[in-house]
Every structure is written in structure tokens, then in C-alpha cells.
Design a protein around this motif. Structure first.
Motif, mmCIF file in Angstrom:
data_model
loop_
_atom_site.group_PDB
_atom_site.id
_atom_site.type_symbol
_atom_site.label_atom_id
_atom_site.label_comp_id
_atom_site.label_asym_id
_atom_site.label_seq_id
_atom_site.Cartn_x
_atom_site.Cartn_y
_atom_site.Cartn_z
ATOM 1 N N GLN A 178 33.607 23.111 37.162
ATOM 2 C CA GLN A 178 33.641 21.447 37.349
ATOM 3 C C GLN A 178 33.273 21.535 35.412
ATOM 4 N N ALA A 179 32.664 22.456 34.615
ATOM 5 C CA ALA A 179 32.122 21.907 33.740
ATOM 6 C C ALA A 179 33.713 21.468 32.831
ATOM 7 N N TYR A 180 35.129 21.853 33.167
ATOM 8 C CA TYR A 180 36.187 21.318 32.713
ATOM 9 C C TYR A 180 35.946 19.573 32.425
ATOM 10 N N SER A 181 35.717 18.766 33.274
ATOM 11 C CA SER A 181 35.989 17.452 34.325
ATOM 12 C C SER A 181 34.797 16.463 33.028
ATOM 13 N N LYS A 182 33.953 17.030 32.889
ATOM 14 C CA LYS A 182 32.615 16.923 32.029
ATOM 15 C C LYS A 182 32.593 17.065 30.369
ATOM 16 N N LEU A 183 33.259 17.786 29.915
ATOM 17 C CA LEU A 183 33.663 18.215 28.516
ATOM 18 C C LEU A 183 34.081 17.051 27.660
ATOM 19 N N PRO A 184 33.260 16.573 26.328
ATOM 20 C CA PRO A 184 34.067 15.055 25.929
ATOM 21 C C PRO A 184 35.693 15.678 25.448
ATOM 22 N N ALA A 185 36.460 14.824 25.894
ATOM 23 C CA ALA A 185 37.824 14.634 25.159
ATOM 24 C C ALA A 185 38.028 15.406 24.573
ATOM 25 N N GLU A 186 37.568 14.809 23.548
ATOM 26 C CA GLU A 186 37.917 15.912 22.194
ATOM 27 C C GLU A 186 37.755 17.803 22.182
ATOM 28 N N VAL A 187 36.363 17.937 23.016
ATOM 29 C CA VAL A 187 36.429 19.254 23.124
ATOM 30 C C VAL A 187 37.388 19.479 24.425
ATOM 31 N N SER A 189 40.570 18.621 24.678
ATOM 32 C CA SER A 189 41.760 18.449 23.801
ATOM 33 C C SER A 189 42.204 19.594 22.996
ATOM 34 N N GLU A 190 40.920 20.408 22.474
ATOM 35 C CA GLU A 190 41.420 21.573 21.526
ATOM 36 C C GLU A 190 41.097 22.842 22.469
ATOM 37 N N MET A 191 40.578 22.847 23.575
ATOM 38 C CA MET A 191 41.354 23.887 24.218
ATOM 39 C C MET A 191 42.541 23.674 24.908
ATOM 40 N N ARG A 192 42.857 23.031 25.653
ATOM 41 C CA ARG A 192 43.996 23.252 25.859
ATOM 42 C C ARG A 192 45.359 23.559 24.635
ATOM 43 N N LYS A 193 45.407 23.038 23.783
ATOM 44 C CA LYS A 193 46.465 24.657 22.662
ATOM 45 C C LYS A 193 45.803 25.198 22.335
ATOM 46 N N HIS A 194 44.136 26.803 22.852
ATOM 47 C CA HIS A 194 44.632 27.995 23.187
ATOM 48 C C HIS A 194 44.206 28.326 24.603
ATOM 49 N N PRO A 195 44.272 28.249 26.024
ATOM 50 C CA PRO A 195 44.104 27.708 27.648
ATOM 51 C C PRO A 195 43.611 29.048 27.431
ATOM 52 N N LYS A 196 44.403 30.148 27.202
ATOM 53 C CA LYS A 196 43.763 31.598 28.010
ATOM 54 C C LYS A 196 42.009 32.308 27.596
ATOM 55 N N LEU A 209 26.303 23.418 25.781
ATOM 56 C CA LEU A 209 25.906 23.737 24.195
ATOM 57 C C LEU A 209 26.186 21.791 23.526
ATOM 58 N N CYS A 210 27.387 21.683 24.050
ATOM 59 C CA CYS A 210 27.415 20.203 23.572
ATOM 60 C C CYS A 210 26.278 18.848 24.289
ATOM 61 N N ASP A 211 25.860 19.578 25.234
ATOM 62 C CA ASP A 211 25.095 18.923 25.688
ATOM 63 C C ASP A 211 22.964 18.586 25.070
ATOM 64 N N ALA A 212 22.863 19.793 24.418
ATOM 65 C CA ALA A 212 22.015 20.282 24.130
ATOM 66 C C ALA A 212 22.303 20.058 22.378
ATOM 67 N N SER A 213 23.081 20.200 21.840
ATOM 68 C CA SER A 213 23.878 19.337 20.400
ATOM 69 C C SER A 213 24.443 18.786 19.572
ATOM 70 N N GLY A 214 25.516 18.687 20.588
ATOM 71 C CA GLY A 214 26.639 17.394 20.182
ATOM 72 C C GLY A 214 27.934 18.350 20.228
ATOM 73 N N LEU A 219 32.617 22.164 18.124
ATOM 74 C CA LEU A 219 34.240 22.266 17.862
ATOM 75 C C LEU A 219 33.883 22.271 16.665
ATOM 76 N N CYS A 220 32.962 22.869 15.647
ATOM 77 C CA CYS A 220 32.885 24.198 14.538
ATOM 78 C C CYS A 220 32.675 25.403 15.114
ATOM 79 N N LEU A 221 31.946 25.763 16.824
ATOM 80 C CA LEU A 221 32.185 27.192 17.127
ATOM 81 C C LEU A 221 33.098 28.009 17.545
ATOM 82 N N MET A 222 34.264 25.927 18.653
ATOM 83 C CA MET A 222 35.353 27.089 18.556
ATOM 84 C C MET A 222 36.394 27.227 17.512
ATOM 85 N N ASP A 223 36.216 25.887 16.564
ATOM 86 C CA ASP A 223 37.172 26.792 15.852
ATOM 87 C C ASP A 223 36.789 28.084 15.137
#
Length: 325
Positions: A178-187, A189-196, A209-214, A219-223
């Protein structure tokens, strides 16, 4: 150019149906309907097939569609796709299973027609579950697919426990999906580029982490996670570490004002609270007692009790209270 059906049937012990782009005389059955073992099979123009709003798959890559197009061109269609009649558009169909093949035909002209099994007795939701079961059998879903599919089913009225039972996964796993549907669209979208790389466990911790620090922190950690080729355990550990060093989520980032008919409440980023409200005489004592009890949990007295009592008595003369903490 018509397609030629090679073989006599479908199912266990029945020869496989294949297709060829070799011209052939028109079939005597103008509706292109074939009854095979109680099933309704029909050659359908891919342009007449609409997407399923409850589709179990979200991730389609150009590579995936191109590969399927080449397979259809060189090997023909090995299995029928599955569709239901579109209840709002007579003569059209909604996909249940086989949308990759439909896109291969629409985008790369793999075949002019696709053999489809028509399920007139299935609802939209049931057709989506049919696609889910077939895809899971082929091991082609990503966790993003699963999570967003479950979100659609929840919006369609199903409980997480019902979905878990139907999908044959642990009920506790639904929290992660259920976490996926609660994530911001920007996050997302980046996940879709590397789904595995972004399984449900990773998605869950990135949501926290998004709830705690934005968003920017996530996005920085994902990159870094993708660019440096780290594993899932690394990004989970990093997310946990960042959460422990982040500022509390509850800390205000800007002033907030709540207005009432008889006053207002304002909170400021530096922690100050301003209250200005008129209290009816008959409610003043109870209000004062409740307010003092609340203040005692956060305020530090700076004056003796006698002086405080004098100031309180003066403040009651017009039954109005102004407070700055």
C-alpha cells in the motif's frame, strides 16, 4: 491482409493455434467466431480493444512491447488474449489479459488481428483478476504493479485482507504494497524508471522517510541508490538512518491560523502559540481550568502564584482571554 488459422483447437491435448500473414480466402464464418471446448474465440482487430481501468499491470517498457512484437511476427500468436465486451461501447472490448500483445500490434503492426477469448460472463473486476492470475503465472508483475493494482481494488470497495486472500499473499504484506499509492507522484514516477529496484519493502521505508523529511530527501537517496548500484538493504538502512536524524514531522514549517466565530488560534514556526477568544461567562471557569491544565504540560511559570491570581482576576472582567506562549 487476412491471417490464416493453423490447427483445429485449443486446450490440453489440442493442437496449438498459430497465425500467418499469408493471404487466404475469406472465412465462411463472417463473424470470425470459433467455438472450442465451450469457449468463444474470435479474431479481433486490436483497434477495437480498450484498456482495463482495473488492470493489474502498470509497468510497460518499450523494450517489452518491441520484444513481444518481434515474437508475434516471427512465431505467430501462441495463446489467445482475453477480453470482455465493453458495456458502454457496443462492438468494442476491454482487455482482461494480453495488453502487451495489443500494444505490440498497435505500435509495431505485429498482426492485423488477434485471437481473443471473449468472457461475456465476467465483470470488470473479475476480468482484472483473470489478468492478474495469468500474469502472476508468467512471473511478470513487479511490486509496483502489485501495489497499484491492490490500490485500485481498495478504491473499488475491497478490503486489504480480502485482496491479500485473493492474491494469495500474507495479509501483513499489504502494509508494504500500500506504500506505492501513498507516495508523491514525483517519487513514484522515478520508481517506474527502475521498477525492479524498488520492491515493496524499499517503497515502504521511502514513504516513511518522505513523511519524516520530505520529497527532496527521498529523491536524493533514490538517485544515489540507482546511480551507485546499491542493493535494497543499503537503501533501507540509509532511509532508517536519515529518519533518525531528521527533524520531527510535526514541527510547523509556516504559520497556521484557525478562525472561530468568537476568536482565533495561531501557531508560528518558532513554536509560539497565540490564542484570542471570547468565552461566555457560564463556560469561563471550566474553560480556564482546562486551559491551565493544558498549559501546565508545556509552559514554565515565571511569576509567583499571588501575582498570577491577580492577573487572572483582571482578565475575567470582560470574559475575554488573550494568550501568548
Amino acid at each position: 491482409m487476412k491471417q490464416r488459422v493453423i490447427g483445429k483447437g485449443f486446450g490440453p491435448g489440442v493442437p496449438m493455434l498459430k497465425f500467418s500473414n499469408t493471404p487466404t480466402p475469406p472465412s465462411p464464418d463472417k463473424d470470425s467466431i470459433t467455438a472450442v471446448i465451450g469457449r468463444e474465440l474470435r479474431l479481433i482487430d486490436p483497434k477495437l480493444i480498450d484498456p482495463n481501468p482495473l488492470a493489474p499491470r502498470e509497468i510497460y517498457t518499450e523494450e517489452m512491447i518491441q520484444t513481444r512484437a518481434e515474437e508475434l511476427k516471427t512465431q505467430g500468436q501462441r495463446d489467445p488474449i482475453h477480453v470482455i465486451p465493453n458495456p458502454n461501447k457496443p462492438g468494442r472490448f476491454i482487455i482482461a489479459d494480453g495488453w502487451t500483445r495489443v500494444q505490440a500490434c498497435l505500435e509495431h503492426q505485429a498482426l492485423d488481428q488477434l485471437l481473443a477469448e471473449i468472457h461475456s460472463d465476467l465483470s470488470l473486476e473479475s476480468s482484472a483478476w483473470l489478468g492478474w492470475e495469468n500474469n502472476e503465472g508468467r512471473s511478470e508483475h513487479t511490486d509496483i504493479d502489485r501495489g497499484l493494482f491492490f490500490a485500485k481494488m481498495i478504491e473499488n470497495g475491497k478490503s486489504p485482507s480480502e485482496i491479500a486472500d485473493r492474491a494469495k499473499i500474507a495479509r501483513s504484506a499489504m502494509t508494504f504494497f500500500q506504500a506505492y499509492s501513498k507516495l508523491p507522484a514525483e517519487v513514484l514516477s522515478e520508481m517506474r524508471k527502475h521498477p525492479k529496484k524498488f520492491g515493496s519493502l524499499v517503497a515502504y521505508h521511502l514513504l516513511r522517510l518522505c513523511d519524516a523529511s520530505g520529497i527532496e530527501s527521498v529523491l536524493c537517496l533514490m538517485d544515489k541508490y540507482v546511480r551507485e548500484g546499491h542493493g535494497a538493504h543499503w537503501v533501507v538502512a540509509q532511509a532508517k538512518n536519515l529518519m533518525t536524524t531528521s527533524s520531527p514531522r510535526s514541527k510547523p514549517t509556516k504559520s497556521k491560523t484557525i478562525k472561530y466565530k468568537n476568536g482565533h488560534l495561531k501557531t508560528r514556526p518558532d513554536g509560539r502559540v497565540e490564542l484570542a477568544i471570547h468565552v461566555a461567562p457560564e463556560k469561563l471557569k471550566a474553560f480556564e481550568e482546562a486551559l491551565v491544565a493544558l498549559l501546565n504540560s508545556v509552559a514554565t511559570p515565571t511569576q509567583d502564584d499571588a501575582k498570577a491570581e491577580q492577573e487572572d482576576a483582571a482578565s475575567q472582567t470582560d470574559h475575554a482571554m488573550n494568550l501568548n506562549v
